[in-house]
Design a protein around this motif. Structure first.
Motif, PDB file in Angstrom:
ATOM      1  N   THR A  27       0.822  -1.221   0.000  1.00  0.00           N
ATOM      2  CA  THR A  27       0.000   0.000   0.000  1.00  0.00           C
ATOM      3  C   THR A  27       0.853   1.266   0.000  1.00  0.00           C
ATOM      4  O   THR A  27       0.470   2.270  -0.617  1.00  0.00           O
TER       5      THR A  27
ATOM      6  N   HIS B 106      -8.378   8.460  -5.233  1.00  0.00           N
ATOM      7  CA  HIS B 106      -8.226   7.015  -5.069  1.00  0.00           C
ATOM      8  C   HIS B 106      -6.794   6.614  -4.698  1.00  0.00           C
ATOM      9  O   HIS B 106      -6.474   5.428  -4.678  1.00  0.00           O
TER      10      HIS B 106
ATOM     11  N   TYR C 178      -4.702   4.348   0.095  1.00  0.00           N
ATOM     12  CA  TYR C 178      -3.563   3.446   0.249  1.00  0.00           C
ATOM     13  C   TYR C 178      -2.615   3.872   1.366  1.00  0.00           C
ATOM     14  O   TYR C 178      -1.556   3.264   1.554  1.00  0.00           O
TER      15      TYR C 178
ATOM     16  N   GLU D 173      -3.679  -2.129   5.412  1.00  0.00           N
ATOM     17  CA  GLU D 173      -4.357  -3.349   4.996  1.00  0.00           C
ATOM     18  C   GLU D 173      -4.741  -3.237   3.519  1.00  0.00           C
ATOM     19  O   GLU D 173      -5.562  -2.381   3.134  1.00  0.00           O
TER      20      GLU D 173
ATOM     21  N   TRP E 222      -6.504  -4.993   1.116  1.00  0.00           N
ATOM     22  CA  TRP E 222      -7.831  -5.132   0.552  1.00  0.00           C
ATOM     23  C   TRP E 222      -8.802  -4.071   1.082  1.00  0.00           C
ATOM     24  O   TRP E 222      -9.726  -3.657   0.376  1.00  0.00           O
ATOM     25  N   ILE E 223      -8.587  -3.638   2.323  1.00  0.00           N
ATOM     26  CA  ILE E 223      -9.412  -2.540   2.832  1.00  0.00           C
ATOM     27  C   ILE E 223      -9.136  -1.265   2.029  1.00  0.00           C
ATOM     28  O   ILE E 223     -10.057  -0.560   1.596  1.00  0.00           O
TER      29      ILE E 223
ATOM     30  N   THR F  66      -7.863  -1.045  -0.970  1.00  0.00           N
ATOM     31  CA  THR F  66      -8.290  -1.211  -2.360  1.00  0.00           C
ATOM     32  C   THR F  66      -9.813  -1.100  -2.487  1.00  0.00           C
ATOM     33  O   THR F  66     -10.324  -0.505  -3.450  1.00  0.00           O
ATOM     34  N   SER F  67     -10.541  -1.637  -1.530  1.00  0.00           N
ATOM     35  CA  SER F  67     -12.000  -1.537  -1.557  1.00  0.00           C
ATOM     36  C   SER F  67     -12.450  -0.079  -1.456  1.00  0.00           C
ATOM     37  O   SER F  67     -13.368   0.361  -2.173  1.00  0.00           O
ATOM     38  N   ILE F  68     -11.800   0.665  -0.557  1.00  0.00           N
ATOM     39  CA  ILE F  68     -12.141   2.090  -0.428  1.00  0.00           C
ATOM     40  C   ILE F  68     -11.784   2.829  -1.703  1.00  0.00           C
ATOM     41  O   ILE F  68     -12.537   3.698  -2.168  1.00  0.00           O
TER      42      ILE F  68
ATOM     43  N   PHE G  27     -11.759   1.588  -4.721  1.00  0.00           N
ATOM     44  CA  PHE G  27     -12.801   1.263  -5.695  1.00  0.00           C
ATOM     45  C   PHE G  27     -14.005   2.199  -5.521  1.00  0.00           C
ATOM     46  O   PHE G  27     -14.564   2.734  -6.491  1.00  0.00           O
ATOM     47  N   PHE G  28     -14.443   2.349  -4.267  1.00  0.00           N
ATOM     48  CA  PHE G  28     -15.606   3.189  -3.972  1.00  0.00           C
ATOM     49  C   PHE G  28     -15.354   4.642  -4.375  1.00  0.00           C
ATOM     50  O   PHE G  28     -16.218   5.299  -4.966  1.00  0.00           O
TER      51      PHE G  28
END
Length: 323
Positions: free
Chosen positions: A206, A260, A264, A268, A270-271, A273-275, A277-278
């Motif tokens: 990240t 976006h 990072y 974490e 995936w957390i 990356t998910s944020i 994405f949103f």
């Protein structure tokens, strides 16, 4: 009578000095109004006509005051101006700015007339000398009649020109700020998707992803800002100040990429990356909405264009990084 401030008190002025002060004030106001008219003539001819007529009114007031002075005191008018009198209403130098909006200019002119009238009315109430009260009352009446005339001029001109001038103001806003800002937001949001997500899926780190995204966003912002500023000076195209356009484009480009990238900072993967994405989804929706509202692009078409372009760039980044 002079004081430590080198300014005279109004109560110490003679009737001749009060009249001379009114003459110089009318002259100053006429010059300010003519400056407004000259600056607005090309883009806002209706409002420019208002200020030209107001300047002519000030000239007529000055002539009437000079004639009154000649009748009462002779041809030699004392040199006295607003800045020489303590407590006299001042003209703030905001009207010197070349970037005043229509509403700001109208507000300044309204304050000028209101302050002039109010000053003479209050001065009349404080005076105990009958002749002085009569003189100050005459001056207050002159300012009141001018204020009424200004309202009439505004109504008569703006009823026919308000719509076209509002359209011109909206067009300049779109060309100078909205359009370059939107281009920057689109470039920053979409062009940085590939390097950010390619780095994310290639490294799984990240912090490294954040640094790449930060560099890409800031670099793209600087590049877009300079490109916009030097590509068109706005003189022929009418797109407005190149500095403002460059700032709008550069800042919005950086914001589009940082949106976006900032997630990072979370360690974490995936957390973060998910944020991210949103945030990308929010950015694309915002771009589509701005296009629909200010660029008159149908919302459905704008959404399709933005989402399609963003999805292709995002997919390229994920595929390259994952490979």
């Amino acid at each position: 009578m002079l004081y430590l401030t080198s300014r005279m008190r109004f109560s110490d002025l003679s009737e001749q000095q009060v009249l001379a002060l009114a003459i110089s004030s009318e002259e100053d106001d006429a010059r300010i109004y003519r400056g407004f008219a000259a600056g607005l003539h090309e883009d806002y001819p209706g409002t420019a006509a208002i200020f030209s007529e107001m300047a002519n009114e000030e000239d007529q007031h000055r002539i009437s005051l000079i004639e009154l002075h000649q009748k009462r005191f002779g041809d030699t008018i004392p040199l006295i101006r607003r800045e020489h009198v303590s407590g006299f209403y001042a003209r703030k130098p905001t009207w010197l700015s070349a970037h005043l909006t229509l509403d700001q200019i109208r507000h300044i002119s309204e304050n000028m007339e209101t302050a002039s009238r109010t000053f003479y009315e209050n001065a009349e109430k404080r005076s105990t000398d009958a002749d002085t009260r009569r003189l100050l009352g005459d001056l207050a009446a002159v300012e009141a009649s001018h204020q009424d005339k200004a309202r009439f001029l505004t109504q008569s001109h703006m009823e026919t020109e308000a719509e076209s001038e509002d359209e011109t103001a909206h067009r300049k806003l779109v060309l100078t700020l909205i359009q370059p800002g939107l281009a920057g937001l689109m470039d920053g949001s979409v062009s940085t998707l590939a390097p950010v997500f390619a780095t994310a899926f290639a490294t799984g780190n990240t912090w490294t992803t954040f640094l790449v995204g930060l560099a890409a966003s800031i670099g793209a912002g600087i590049s877009m800002g300079f490109t916009e500023a030097v590509s068109d000076d706005g003189q022929i195209s009418g797109r407005g100040s190149p500095t403002l356009r460059g700032l709008a484009s550069g800042v919005m480009t950086a914001i589009g990429g940082l949106g976006h990238t900032i997630p990072y900072l979370i360690s974490e993967f995936w957390i973060a990356t998910s944020i991210a994405f949103f945030v990308v989804a929010v950015e694309l929706c915002a771009i589509a909405w701005i296009q629909s509202k200010y660029m008159e692009t149908p919302l459905l078409r704008a959404t399709f264009q933005v989402v399609l372009g963003g999805s292709l760039v995002f997919a390229a980044g994920v595929l390259i990084g994952g490979g």
